[in-house]
Design an enzyme around this catalytic site. Structure first.
Site, short mmCIF file in Angstrom:
data_model
loop_
_atom_site.label_atom_id
_atom_site.label_comp_id
_atom_site.label_asym_id
_atom_site.label_seq_id
_atom_site.Cartn_x
_atom_site.Cartn_y
_atom_site.Cartn_z
N HIS A 184 0.82 -1.23 0.00
CA HIS A 184 0.00 0.00 0.00
C HIS A 184 0.85 1.27 0.00
O HIS A 184 0.29 2.36 -0.17
CB HIS A 184 -0.93 0.03 1.21
CG HIS A 184 -2.02 -0.99 1.14
ND1 HIS A 184 -2.91 -1.05 0.09
CD2 HIS A 184 -2.37 -2.01 1.98
CE1 HIS A 184 -3.76 -2.06 0.29
NE2 HIS A 184 -3.45 -2.65 1.43
N ASP A 220 -2.86 -10.32 -2.88
CA ASP A 220 -3.48 -9.86 -1.64
C ASP A 220 -4.93 -9.44 -1.93
O ASP A 220 -5.23 -8.96 -3.02
CB ASP A 220 -2.68 -8.66 -1.10
CG ASP A 220 -3.12 -8.22 0.29
OD1 ASP A 220 -2.43 -8.58 1.26
OD2 ASP A 220 -4.13 -7.49 0.40
N HIS A 222 -6.42 -6.91 -0.96
CA HIS A 222 -6.49 -5.47 -1.21
C HIS A 222 -5.64 -5.08 -2.41
O HIS A 222 -4.57 -5.65 -2.62
CB HIS A 222 -6.00 -4.69 0.01
CG HIS A 222 -6.74 -5.03 1.27
ND1 HIS A 222 -6.27 -5.93 2.19
CD2 HIS A 222 -7.92 -4.57 1.75
CE1 HIS A 222 -7.13 -6.02 3.19
NE2 HIS A 222 -8.14 -5.21 2.95
N ASP A 309 -5.26 -12.73 2.60
CA ASP A 309 -6.49 -12.20 3.22
C ASP A 309 -7.73 -12.44 2.35
O ASP A 309 -8.82 -12.01 2.72
CB ASP A 309 -6.35 -10.72 3.63
CG ASP A 309 -5.48 -9.90 2.72
OD1 ASP A 309 -5.12 -10.38 1.63
OD2 ASP A 309 -5.16 -8.76 3.09
N TYR A 348 -4.95 -12.11 7.84
CA TYR A 348 -5.26 -11.76 9.23
C TYR A 348 -6.10 -12.80 9.95
O TYR A 348 -6.46 -12.60 11.11
CB TYR A 348 -5.93 -10.37 9.25
CG TYR A 348 -5.12 -9.39 8.45
CD1 TYR A 348 -3.97 -8.83 8.99
CD2 TYR A 348 -5.44 -9.09 7.13
CE1 TYR A 348 -3.18 -7.97 8.23
CE2 TYR A 348 -4.65 -8.24 6.36
CZ TYR A 348 -3.53 -7.69 6.91
OH TYR A 348 -2.73 -6.86 6.16
C1 SP5 Z 1 -1.38 -5.21 3.70
C2 SP5 Z 1 -2.86 -5.18 3.93
O1 SP5 Z 1 -3.52 -6.21 3.80
N1 SP5 Z 1 -3.39 -4.03 4.35
C3 SP5 Z 1 -4.78 -3.92 4.59
C4 SP5 Z 1 -5.13 -2.61 5.18
C5 SP5 Z 1 -6.57 -2.55 5.54
N2 SP5 Z 1 -6.83 -1.43 6.36
C6 SP5 Z 1 -8.06 -1.41 7.05
C7 SP5 Z 1 -9.18 -1.17 6.14
C8 SP5 Z 1 -10.41 -0.94 6.93
C9 SP5 Z 1 -11.62 -1.08 6.09
N3 SP5 Z 1 -12.74 -1.16 6.94
C10 SP5 Z 1 -13.95 -1.46 6.23
C11 SP5 Z 1 -14.67 -2.57 6.89
C12 SP5 Z 1 -15.63 -3.16 5.91
N4 SP5 Z 1 -16.09 -4.44 6.37
ZN ZN Z 2 -4.53 -7.04 2.23
#
Ligand code: SP5
Ligand code: ZN
Length: 369
Positions: A184, A220, A222, A309, A348
Site C-alpha cells: 500500500h 493480496d 487489497h 487475506d 489476518y
Molecule cells: C497489507 C494489507 O492487507 N493491508 C490492509 C489494510 C486494511 N486497512 C483497514 C481497512 C479498513 C476497512 N474497513 C472497512 C470494513 C468493511 N467491512
Molecule cells: Zn490485504
C-alpha cells in the site's frame, strides 16, 4: 523426506530459502482506528511468528540470514524525505511533547493535510511540526507509528532484498517473510499497515542488478495501490493484481480494471477486481488471466506479493477462498518456470494464516513436474 501432508515429491535436498527477521516485532501497535472506532490492530507481530513457526517445522524450507542493505535501495523507490521523516519521527514527537493515549506508545495524525484547505492559495509551506508532518506522510487511520516502526520497516525491506539476492544468485525461488507489509505504500506516503514498499524495492533492486523486466503479481485481497503508483508510468515493471473491487474494498481509489498504466507504462498495469463472495474457481480463472498478463511482459524475474487475506475466514476480506486456492495458485505460478521472489503482504485469519502461506509456497520447494 516425506512431509507432514504426505507430499511424495517433497525434496529436503532442495528446500525453499526463507528470509525472516526478529526485528519485525519492534513494530506491534495495539490499536487501529476503523471508521473512527478503536479496535485491536489486525496487523500484529504474532502473524510473522505463526508463519515462521510453521515453516521452521517443515524440512521443505530453510531459513537464511538476512543481510542489511542500507537505505539506498529504499530511496531508489521512495521519496528520501519520507525515509528521513520515519527515521527520526518518534524522537521528534517525544521532543515536541506529544502525549500518548491509553492505547500506549503509538501515534496517529490528528489533522489531515487536505489539499482543499488551501484551495486557491497555492500549496503553502510544508508543515514543520512533527505531528503535522505525520499527517503529510500518512494516508489512513489504521497505520500507527510506534517507537520501533522504523527499525521493523527497515528489516522488512532487508528481508525482501535478501530474498531477491538469493534469486539473483541462482535460487529458483525465495520467500521473504516481510512484516510490516508493503504494497500500500506509494512513493511518498505510508498507510494500509505499510511503510516501505518491500515488493517494489525488491523489483527495483532486481533491475539495478541487471534484470531487464520484472513482473509483480499481487494476490493480496487489497489492491496494491502503492506498487501500482510507483511503476504506473514505467515499462520495465509490470504490475498485475487480483483484489476486492475498489467500489467496496480498501483502498477504494485504485484497482479498477480500466487502470492500465500511462505513458511508457501504458499496458503494463493490469487489474482484476473481484466481487464479494468470490470463491476458488473464480479466483483461479482471474489468476489465469493475470498470468497471461505476466507472461506477455516477458519478465526476467517474477515478484509475488503474497497476501492471503482472500481466505474465507479473513476478518478484512469478503472472498470465500479455501486453503486449496492458495495451493493451486502456488502450483500455477510455479509452472511459469520464472525465477520468483515471494514477499509476504496481508493475511489476518490467525488460525489459517500459516497454512495458507505454506500452501502457496510448497510448490516452490519441490522440483517442477
Ligand atoms: C497489507 C494489507 O492487507 N493491508 C490492509 C489494510 C486494511 N486497512 C483497514 C481497512 C479498513 C476497512 N474497513 C472497512 C470494513 C468493511 N467491512
Ligand atoms: Zn490485504
Amino acid at each position: 523426506m516425506p512431509s507432514a501432508d504426505g507430499d511424495p515429491v517433497a525434496a529436503a535436498a532442495d528446500p525453499l530459502p526463507v528470509a525472516s527477521s526478529p526485528l519485525h516485532a519492534r513494530h506491534d501497535p495495539t490499536t487501529e482506528l476503523c471508521a473512527g472506532t478503536s479496535i485491536p490492530c489486525w496487523e500484529r507481530a504474532s502473524r510473522a511468528e505463526l508463519i515462521a513457526e510453521a515453516l521452521a517445522g517443515d524440512a521443505r524450507f530453510t531459513f537464511v540470514p538476512v543481510a542489511e542493505h542500507g537505505r539506498s535501495p529504499i530511496e531508489a523507490v521512495h521519496d528520501p524525505r519520507l525515509v528521513a521523516y520515519l527515521e527520526r519521527a518518534w524522537e521528534r514527537l517525544v521532543e515536541a511533547g506529544v502525549t500518548l493515549g491509553p492505547a500506549g506508545a503509538q501515534v496517529h495524525p490528528d489533522t489531515y493535510v487536505h489539499p482543499a484547505l488551501r484551495d486557491g492559495m497555492g500549496p503553502g509551506a510544508r508543515p514543520r511540526d512533527p505531528l503535522a508532518e505525520l499527517a503529510l506522510w500518512c494516508f489512513d487511520t489504521a497505520t500507527a507509528l510506534t517507537p520501533g516502526t522504523y527499525a521493523a520497516a527497515r528489516s522488512a525491506v532487508d528481508v525482501a532484498l535478501t530474498a531477491a539476492d538469493l534469486v539473483l544468485t541462482g535460487a529458483p525461488a525465495a520467500y521473504g517473510l516481510c512484516r510490516p507489509p508493503g504494497h500500500h505504500a506509494p512513493r511518498a506516503a505510508y498507510g494500509g499497515y505499510c511503510y516501505f514498499n518491500n515488493a517494489a524495492i525488491a523489483a527495483q533492486h532486481l533491475l539495478d542488478a541487471g534484470a531487464a523486466r520484472i513482473a509483480v503479481l499481487d494476490v493480496d485481497y487489497h489492491h496494491g495501490n502503492g506498487t501500482q503508483q510507483i511503476f504506473y508510468a514505467r515499462a520495465d515493471v509490470a504490475y498485475v493484481s487480483i483484489h476486492g473491487d475498489p467500489d467496496r474494498a480498501y483502498p477504494y481509489v485504485t484497482g479498477y480494471a480500466d487502470e492500465t498504466g500511462t505513458g511508457p507504462g501504458l499496458g503494463c498495469t493490469a487489474n482484476f477486481p473481484l466481487e464479494a463472495g468470490a470463491g476458488d474457481r473464480r479466483f483461479a480463472s482471474a489468476l489465469a488471466g493475470a498470468l497471461d498478463e505476466v507472461t506477455r511482459h516477458r519478465p526476467d524475474v517474477l515478484v509475488v506479493s503474497l497476501g492471503v487475506d482472500g481466505h474465507a475466514a479473513d476478518p478484512l476480506g469478503d472472498f470465500e477462498l479455501t486453503t486449496e486456492a492458495f495451493a493451486s495458485a502456488g502450483r500455477t505460478v510455479r509452472e511459469l518456470g520464472l525465477p520468483t521472489v515471494v514477499v509476504q503482504e496481508g493475511g489476518y485469519a490467525l488460525d489459517e494464516l500459516a497454512a495458507n502461506v505454506r500452501a502457496f509456497l510448497v510448490p516452490f520447494a519441490t522440483p517442477p513436474r
